[in-house]
Design a protein around this motif. Structure first.
Motif, PDB file in Angstrom:
ATOM      1  N   THR A   1     -15.077 -39.385  14.181  1.00 28.50           N
ATOM      2  CA  THR A   1     -14.252 -40.355  13.374  1.00 28.50           C
ATOM      3  C   THR A   1     -13.160 -40.682  13.397  1.00 28.50           C
ATOM      4  OG1 THR A   1     -14.204 -40.209  11.088  1.00 28.50           O
ATOM      5  CG2 THR A   1     -16.017 -40.312  11.855  1.00 28.50           C
ATOM      6  N   GLU A   2     -12.192 -40.397  13.536  1.00 27.75           N
ATOM      7  CA  GLU A   2     -10.952 -40.882  13.725  1.00 27.75           C
ATOM      8  C   GLU A   2      -9.719 -40.727  15.025  1.00 27.75           C
ATOM      9  OE1 GLU A   2      -8.798 -41.438  10.699  1.00 27.75           O
ATOM     10  OE2 GLU A   2     -11.607 -40.993  10.248  1.00 27.75           O
ATOM     11  N   LEU A   3     -11.079 -40.504  16.003  1.00 20.43           N
ATOM     12  CA  LEU A   3     -10.530 -40.106  17.127  1.00 20.43           C
ATOM     13  C   LEU A   3     -11.530 -41.027  17.364  1.00 20.43           C
ATOM     14  CD1 LEU A   3      -9.526 -38.482  19.932  1.00 20.43           C
ATOM     15  CD2 LEU A   3     -11.651 -36.977  20.113  1.00 20.43           C
ATOM     16  N   LEU A   4     -12.330 -41.068  17.432  1.00 16.32           N
ATOM     17  CA  LEU A   4     -13.723 -42.342  18.717  1.00 16.32           C
ATOM     18  C   LEU A   4     -13.013 -44.103  17.501  1.00 16.32           C
ATOM     19  CD1 LEU A   4     -16.400 -40.053  19.020  1.00 16.32           C
ATOM     20  CD2 LEU A   4     -14.631 -40.286  20.095  1.00 16.32           C
ATOM     21  N   GLY A   5     -13.117 -42.984  16.151  1.00 13.71           N
ATOM     22  CA  GLY A   5     -12.440 -45.193  15.500  1.00 13.71           C
ATOM     23  C   GLY A   5     -13.919 -45.673  15.303  1.00 13.71           C
ATOM     24  N   ILE A   6     -14.381 -44.689  14.485  1.00 10.99           N
ATOM     25  CA  ILE A   6     -15.729 -45.196  14.097  1.00 10.99           C
ATOM     26  C   ILE A   6     -15.929 -44.518  12.237  1.00 10.99           C
ATOM     27  CG2 ILE A   6     -17.172 -45.095  15.843  1.00 10.99           C
ATOM     28  CD1 ILE A   6     -18.496 -42.545  15.667  1.00 10.99           C
TER      29      ILE A   6
ATOM     30  N   ALA B   1     -23.578 -50.433  12.505  1.00 14.33           N
ATOM     31  CA  ALA B   1     -23.693 -49.675  11.396  1.00 14.33           C
ATOM     32  C   ALA B   1     -22.644 -48.622  10.676  1.00 14.33           C
ATOM     33  CB  ALA B   1     -25.101 -48.634  11.809  1.00 14.33           C
ATOM     34  N   GLY B   2     -21.733 -48.527  12.286  1.00 23.10           N
ATOM     35  CA  GLY B   2     -20.705 -47.717  11.012  1.00 23.10           C
ATOM     36  C   GLY B   2     -20.838 -46.296  12.352  1.00 23.10           C
ATOM     37  N   GLY B   3     -21.857 -46.043  13.077  1.00 17.93           N
ATOM     38  CA  GLY B   3     -22.034 -44.658  14.020  1.00 17.93           C
ATOM     39  C   GLY B   3     -20.985 -44.983  15.439  1.00 17.93           C
ATOM     40  N   LEU B   4     -22.184 -44.307  16.534  1.00 13.83           N
ATOM     41  CA  LEU B   4     -21.837 -44.675  17.764  1.00 13.83           C
ATOM     42  C   LEU B   4     -22.458 -44.588  18.141  1.00 13.83           C
ATOM     43  CD1 LEU B   4     -19.205 -44.992  20.253  1.00 13.83           C
ATOM     44  CD2 LEU B   4     -19.443 -42.227  20.751  1.00 13.83           C
ATOM     45  N   GLY B   5     -22.534 -45.687  18.808  1.00 14.96           N
ATOM     46  CA  GLY B   5     -23.743 -46.569  20.198  1.00 14.96           C
ATOM     47  C   GLY B   5     -23.360 -46.478  21.664  1.00 14.96           C
TER      48      GLY B   5
ATOM     49  N   MET C   1     -19.864 -43.577   0.852  1.00 16.42           N
ATOM     50  CA  MET C   1     -19.419 -42.080   1.041  1.00 16.42           C
ATOM     51  C   MET C   1     -19.211 -43.324   2.299  1.00 16.42           C
ATOM     52  SD  MET C   1     -20.154 -38.655   1.471  1.00 16.42           S
ATOM     53  CE  MET C   1     -19.306 -37.617   1.421  1.00 16.42           C
ATOM     54  N   THR C   2     -18.155 -43.087   3.232  1.00 21.70           N
ATOM     55  CA  THR C   2     -17.329 -43.217   3.983  1.00 21.70           C
ATOM     56  C   THR C   2     -17.429 -40.990   4.542  1.00 21.70           C
ATOM     57  OG1 THR C   2     -16.790 -44.989   4.904  1.00 21.70           O
ATOM     58  CG2 THR C   2     -16.201 -43.060   5.665  1.00 21.70           C
ATOM     59  N   ILE C   3     -18.176 -40.470   5.761  1.00 17.62           N
ATOM     60  CA  ILE C   3     -17.514 -39.243   5.786  1.00 17.62           C
ATOM     61  C   ILE C   3     -16.438 -39.298   6.772  1.00 17.62           C
ATOM     62  CG2 ILE C   3     -18.518 -36.763   7.207  1.00 17.62           C
ATOM     63  CD1 ILE C   3     -21.387 -37.690   6.137  1.00 17.62           C
ATOM     64  N   ARG C   4     -15.133 -38.732   6.713  1.00 17.13           N
ATOM     65  CA  ARG C   4     -14.567 -38.408   7.776  1.00 17.13           C
ATOM     66  C   ARG C   4     -14.373 -37.599   8.151  1.00 17.13           C
ATOM     67  NH1 ARG C   4      -9.001 -41.215   5.544  1.00 17.13           N
ATOM     68  NH2 ARG C   4      -8.632 -41.079   7.264  1.00 17.13           N
ATOM     69  N   THR C   5     -14.089 -36.777   9.737  1.00 13.08           N
ATOM     70  CA  THR C   5     -14.111 -36.142  10.022  1.00 13.08           C
ATOM     71  C   THR C   5     -12.891 -36.202  11.145  1.00 13.08           C
ATOM     72  OG1 THR C   5     -15.938 -36.490  11.856  1.00 13.08           O
ATOM     73  CG2 THR C   5     -16.776 -34.856   9.818  1.00 13.08           C
ATOM     74  N   ARG C   6     -12.338 -35.389  12.407  1.00 15.77           N
ATOM     75  CA  ARG C   6     -11.703 -35.207  13.284  1.00 15.77           C
ATOM     76  C   ARG C   6     -12.899 -36.093  14.593  1.00 15.77           C
ATOM     77  NH1 ARG C   6      -9.781 -30.027  16.289  1.00 15.77           N
ATOM     78  NH2 ARG C   6     -13.059 -29.208  16.173  1.00 15.77           N
TER      79      ARG C   6
ATOM     80  N   ALA D   1     -18.997 -43.827  10.948  1.00 16.43           N
ATOM     81  CA  ALA D   1     -19.876 -41.915  10.298  1.00 16.43           C
ATOM     82  C   ALA D   1     -19.838 -41.239  11.488  1.00 16.43           C
ATOM     83  CB  ALA D   1     -21.327 -42.530  10.226  1.00 16.43           C
ATOM     84  N   PRO D   2     -20.232 -40.101  11.397  1.00 17.61           N
ATOM     85  CA  PRO D   2     -20.082 -39.162  12.291  1.00 17.61           C
ATOM     86  C   PRO D   2     -20.812 -38.991  13.126  1.00 17.61           C
ATOM     87  CG  PRO D   2     -19.864 -37.465  10.238  1.00 17.61           C
ATOM     88  CD  PRO D   2     -19.989 -39.033  10.245  1.00 17.61           C
ATOM     89  N   ILE D   3     -22.045 -40.145  13.680  1.00 11.55           N
ATOM     90  CA  ILE D   3     -22.923 -39.932  13.802  1.00 11.55           C
ATOM     91  C   ILE D   3     -23.117 -40.582  15.150  1.00 11.55           C
ATOM     92  CG2 ILE D   3     -25.121 -41.365  13.742  1.00 11.55           C
ATOM     93  CD1 ILE D   3     -24.820 -40.654  10.715  1.00 11.55           C
ATOM     94  N   VAL D   4     -23.249 -39.919  15.800  1.00 13.56           N
ATOM     95  CA  VAL D   4     -23.891 -40.575  17.920  1.00 13.56           C
ATOM     96  C   VAL D   4     -25.285 -40.693  18.126  1.00 13.56           C
ATOM     97  CG1 VAL D   4     -22.411 -39.998  19.924  1.00 13.56           C
ATOM     98  CG2 VAL D   4     -20.893 -39.426  17.981  1.00 13.56           C
TER      99      VAL D   4
END
Length: 332
Positions: free
Chosen positions: A8-13, A37-41, A1-6, A15-18
């Motif tokens: 993830t769309e803004l940052l180009g990631i 891994a799909g988050g924002l490091g 599953m990919t969880i898309r939110t505002r 998963a909405p995990i920072v």
């Protein structure tokens, strides 16, 4: 599953995990692992001794990932402040496109960052500060609840109230921070009005975190009760691990002591020694109440994959299954 939110769309990631910008922990290896891994490091700028060292650390991250990552620039009042403008320029010159600011008002730095096409996340600990930051033109708010490691502010409002209170006032994307360590926290934050989550302590207890193994094992063994709130009488509260040093700081200040009486105890060099040597009694080191939820030391990829998969199960299954059907003929 990919969880898309505002977010993830803004940052180009994906998963909405920072990953939080943690002093001495937010280095290239961990940041790249989170981004891969799909988050924002996040690289922590002031972990690097000089702006040139920061340029080199950003370059190392680029060698490890082609995904977006951020740089944290925490701005705090100091008698001898770091050269913040030079660190800011190092970030801009290195082509970083996402910055997290924290500490003081970000206004002096926003024009330069925005002129360089940089998305600015600003970390706040209260609704009023979040509203102010939004009015200044930041792109994303990160709202930090009382459960967090480090500085939770002085209002003592936990995430269950702070997140929806902020969501009521904030129109730009918002990240929930503090008290989140697993899929349950992610789903709860989204339900409360956030567009993603920020985690610090949970990422310390991963294989890639540049922290001594003994510290990670100590986090796993600890409970949500094993933290101290130091510097409260000075209105500079910080949540740290409970050890002999932090308990002594609390005792001195509660007894009427001043900062000069605890300066040597809270020195950053002693805290850095904890991360590097694994001696959890060597000094003050930050950790959140989420340590009570942490039971293992996975790789970053395992952690994010697990969180996203379990979040899907909660959203699509467990929540629906936990609501009992209304009996036929019952009042609605």
């Amino acid at each position: 599953m990919t969880i898309r939110t505002r977010l993830t769309e803004l940052l180009g990631i994906e998963a909405p995990i920072v990953q939080g910008g943690m002093m001495f922990v937010g280095r290239a290896g961990l940041a790249a692992a989170v981004s891969n891994a799909g988050g924002l490091g996040t690289i922590t700028a002031l972990t690097q001794p000089t702006p040139q060292d920061l340029r080199e650390e950003i370059a190392r991250a680029r060698d490890l990932t082609d995904k977006p990552f951020a740089v944290n620039l925490t701005i705090l009042p100091s008698i001898t402040p770091p050269p913040y403008e030079e660190y800011r320029q190092a970030i801009i010159d290195s082509g970083v496109k996402i910055v997290e600011t924290a500490g003081s008002n970000p206004a002096p730095h926003l024009p330069a960052f925005h002129d360089a096409g940089i998305t600015v996340i600003h970390k706040c600990t209260s609704v009023r500060h979040a509203v102010k930051a939004q009015s200044l033109g930041v792109d994303v708010i990160s709202i930090d609840g009382f459960e967090c490691a480090g500085h939770p502010g002085e209002d003592d409002v936990a995430g269950l109230v702070l997140i929806p209170a902020a969501a009521r006032e904030i129109e730009i994307p918002m990240i929930a921070s503090g008290g989140i360590a697993d899929a349950r926290g992610l789903v709860a934050a989204l339900a409360l009005g956030a567009d993603g989550v920020n985690m610090g302590t949970r990422f310390v207890a991963t294989e890639e975190a540049p922290v001594h193994r003994s510290v990670k094992e100590h986090i796993v063994a600890s409970t949500e009760l094993d933290t101290e709130l130091i510097l409260r009488p000075l209105r500079n509260t910080s949540r740290v691990a409970s050890n002999a040093v932090s308990r002594e700081v609390v005792q001195i200040l509660q007894g009427g002591g001043e900062f000069a009486d605890v300066r040597a105890l809270v020195a950053g060099a002693r805290g850095r020694q904890v991360w590097e040597t694994g001696d959890v009694e060597a000094g003050i080191w930050t950790v959140g109440t989420t340590q009570g939820l942490i039971e293992d030391i996975p790789t970053v990829a395992e952690l994010l994959s697990r969180m996203v998969d379990e979040a899907e199960a909660i959203i699509r299954g467990r929540l629906a299954d936990s609501i009992l059907p209304v009996p036929a003929g019952a009042a609605r």
